[in-house]
Design a protein around this motif. Structure first.
Motif, PDB file in Angstrom:
ATOM      1  N   ARG A 114       1.175  -1.064   0.065  1.00 39.12           N
ATOM      2  CA  ARG A 114      -0.077   0.047  -0.042  1.00 39.12           C
ATOM      3  C   ARG A 114       0.818   1.696   0.066  1.00 39.12           C
ATOM      4  O   ARG A 114       1.950   0.628   0.371  1.00 39.12           O
ATOM      5  N   SER A 115      -0.155   1.900  -0.500  1.00 37.99           N
ATOM      6  CA  SER A 115       0.878   3.054  -0.276  1.00 37.99           C
ATOM      7  C   SER A 115       1.038   4.943   1.061  1.00 37.99           C
ATOM      8  O   SER A 115       0.046   4.466   0.512  1.00 37.99           O
ATOM      9  N   THR A 127       5.828   2.970  -0.755  1.00 38.03           N
ATOM     10  CA  THR A 127       5.037   1.917  -0.403  1.00 38.03           C
ATOM     11  C   THR A 127       4.837   1.388   0.768  1.00 38.03           C
ATOM     12  O   THR A 127       6.275   1.244   1.401  1.00 38.03           O
ATOM     13  N   ASP A 146      -4.765   5.682  -3.896  1.00 34.25           N
ATOM     14  CA  ASP A 146      -4.411   5.945  -5.358  1.00 34.25           C
ATOM     15  C   ASP A 146      -4.767   7.114  -5.469  1.00 34.25           C
ATOM     16  O   ASP A 146      -3.283   7.593  -6.067  1.00 34.25           O
ATOM     17  N   ASP A 147      -5.794   7.246  -5.829  1.00 36.79           N
ATOM     18  CA  ASP A 147      -5.839   9.147  -6.189  1.00 36.79           C
ATOM     19  C   ASP A 147      -5.094  10.233  -5.922  1.00 36.79           C
ATOM     20  O   ASP A 147      -4.424  10.884  -6.191  1.00 36.79           O
ATOM     21  N   LEU A 165      -2.409   9.599  -3.748  1.00 38.78           N
ATOM     22  CA  LEU A 165      -0.931   8.854  -5.008  1.00 38.78           C
ATOM     23  C   LEU A 165       0.155  10.206  -6.071  1.00 38.78           C
ATOM     24  O   LEU A 165       0.841  10.512  -5.950  1.00 38.78           O
ATOM     25  N   GLU A 166      -1.429   9.579  -7.093  1.00 39.86           N
ATOM     26  CA  GLU A 166      -1.101   9.927  -8.317  1.00 39.86           C
ATOM     27  C   GLU A 166      -1.097  11.514  -8.291  1.00 39.86           C
ATOM     28  O   GLU A 166      -0.415  12.318  -8.557  1.00 39.86           O
TER      29      GLU A 166
END
Lengths: 80, 155
Positions: B22-23, B86, B115-116, B118-119
């Protein structure tokens, strides 16, 4: 009429985060320039009733401010 | 391939979870009176911490020396580091323990990132840096103007 007068005295009832477009709103806890105006002199979070933010953004903002407090970017309280 | 692992945490009973990466985001405050070379050393050491827990650093940001909003371990200033990395979910507790024992770090915060988020964080770097640079330049120019004005007033 009276209500509108009162309203103009504070600030306009426009959410300052999601006003422009309908894409997802992000409020970063390290973006202190955006958070500072939404904190009172005492270090309290300004209620949405006064700042005019929508309920969703106010929730995100609260979380961001609490994170910023945790890492000493914003004060928990200001001593007088 | 998914594997089952048991997450060891003192507050919870062992839970069965999927082993996934996971981030995370780690914000660290280092002691204010250290040199830059020691900051790099600390970064290398922190990188080892993260590697030992099965993660990798995606991005590092140095926010530099900042004034703290309140005293932390009798320090009024702190050197901020911001890491995106991560990690195996089971390694978070271990990583926090290592941060706690590392004497250069006076305060830290580990956040789980969606996720969004992190992006967005990884995509943000160049634009924001440029913007900040411009802003800094603007502020400098404004400051110079102000000083010039002051000089005029004095003259």
């Amino acid at each position: 009429m009276a209500e509108t007068k009162k309203r103009s005295f504070f600030s306009s009832k426009i959410c300052r985060f999601c006003n422009d477009d309908e894409s997802k709103v992000y409020i970063d806890f390290h973006d202190i320039k955006a958070l500072k105006p939404l904190i009172s002199e005492r270090g309290k979070i300004v209620p949405s009733r006064i700042s005019g933010n929508c309920a969703k953004c106010q929730r995100l903002l609260t979380r961001a401010i609490k994170k910023a407090r945790n890492i000493a970017l914003l004060p928990f309280s200001v001593q007088h | 391939m998914l594997e089952f692992v048991f997450i060891q945490h003192p507050l919870f009973k062992p839970m069965r979870r999927y082993l996934l990466l996971r981030s995370y985001q780690s914000v660290l405050i280092l002691k204010p009176d250290i040199e830059e070379s020691r900051v790099d050393e600390a970064l290398a050491k922190i990188g080892e911490f993260i590697k030992s827990n099965g993660g990798a650093i995606l991005k590092t940001e140095k926010w530099g020396k900042k004034r703290l909003a309140y005293r932390v371990k009798k320090n009024r200033f702190g050197v901020y580091l911001n890491l995106y990395h991560t990690l195996e979910p089971s390694g978070v507790f271990d990583l926090e323990k290592k941060y706690k024992l590392f004497d250069l770090i006076i305060k830290f915060m580990v956040l789980h990132l969606a996720d969004d988020e992190l992006e967005r964080a990884l995509g943000r770097d160049e634009e924001s840096d440029e913007a900040e640079g411009e802003k800094a330049a603007g502020e400098k120019a404004a400051g110079e103007k102000a000083t010039a004005k002051n000089d005029e007033d004095k003259g």
